[in-house]
Design an enzyme around this catalytic site. Sequence first.
Site, PDB file in Angstrom:
ATOM      1  CG  ASP A   1      59.189  33.211  37.916  1.00  0.00           C
ATOM      2  OD1 ASP A   1      58.116  33.726  37.541  1.00  0.00           O
ATOM      3  OD2 ASP A   1      60.234  33.871  38.089  1.00  0.00           O
TER       4      ASP A   1
ATOM      5  CD  GLU B   1      57.601  39.369  38.403  1.00  0.00           C
ATOM      6  OE1 GLU B   1      57.390  40.578  38.590  1.00  0.00           O
ATOM      7  OE2 GLU B   1      57.892  38.586  39.343  1.00  0.00           O
TER       8      GLU B   1
END
Length: 397
Positions: free
Chosen positions: A75, A140
Amino acid sequence: MTATDPVANLQTLIRCASVTPAEGGALTALADMLLPLGFKVERMTASEAGTPDIENLYARLGTEGPHLMFAGHTDVVPVGDAASWSHPPFAADIAGGELFGRGAVDMKGGIACFAAAVARHIEKHGPPAGSISFLITGDEEGPAINGTVKLLQWAAERGEQWDASLVGEPTNPDQLGDMIKIGRRGSISGFITVHGVQGHAAYPHLADNPVRSIVKLTEALLDPPFDAGTDNFQPSNLEVTTIDVGNAATNVIPAKATAAFNIRFNDTWTVETLRAEILARLDAAAADQTLRPGREPTKYDITWSDRPSQVFLTRNNALIASLSSAVENVTGHTPKLSTTGGTSDARFIKDYCPVVEFGLVGQTMHMVDERVAVADLETLTEIYETFIQRWFANAEL
């Protein structure tokens, strides 16, 4: 497709618009790189009330030990104003020897290079004498609730055990070979509310101004310093991040004032001992009547963030030596072993196995025109490949 080329790997990953919480095809693209290498690839979706569902990936090559885990995230943060980019943020264009795109250094580049390193190792030597796994999250950069922490729990419940982990975050300040992270400071956030008595600014004796008190309480947290640092960590540091009263009227003393703070702390403290120290300072400041003669002690409430992180330091000599020697062998630089910076998902991994972090140069992470030197991708792949060889050799001793 072959996964031996880190540049092609990274271009494929960047072209997946995986802004948290969207998977964007990035985990599928990574799976397509790993499956031909013999990895068993599994996807796990984590959920929690009030948060978006997150897709995660776990892939393992081999069934025996020793077991090396590579961890990271696909991500990325939002691009901001896309028109401000000199190249489209998800086009993965190469210009002037640099590859542009969101996630180039944080941290699709690290994933691309480690996948290439594993592919090259298999091509030259066959599978390692043990196991390699990829533990990759899509959460994250966001709340980090449905990401690495739950993926680790899920894998451990299925019997997975790891001997060491490498996280591919961008750890180098200026050039490849600068720095390996061998630990991280802990982090605590808190929220203070001081209760006063609202009144007219011209009649302060009829009110109780909480602004004076909130300033005094926060000053008590800032001075004296919490410590002078330790052998492996810089001094603990507290920052007041906001003070608010919610009062737009200049002639009204507000009824309450709030403040928030964050402290990054070293191994002098634990979460528990540091909270006790903070409370002791606040209680002493609240009882001080210098600014409030003849009044009751300042009334305050404090709440804590429900997800503090403990300080940790990795002392696994085989892991650190394997990575340090690989970095020095490829770059000619002796990396600094550091614990500086913010937190990372290594704070979760430390509860399962020794963990270190090493990746690309982080100067452009989260910025417009995030980019990486193409030459650095090849260099990092060589470092990772050398590290894989040396870690398995040392782990067998």
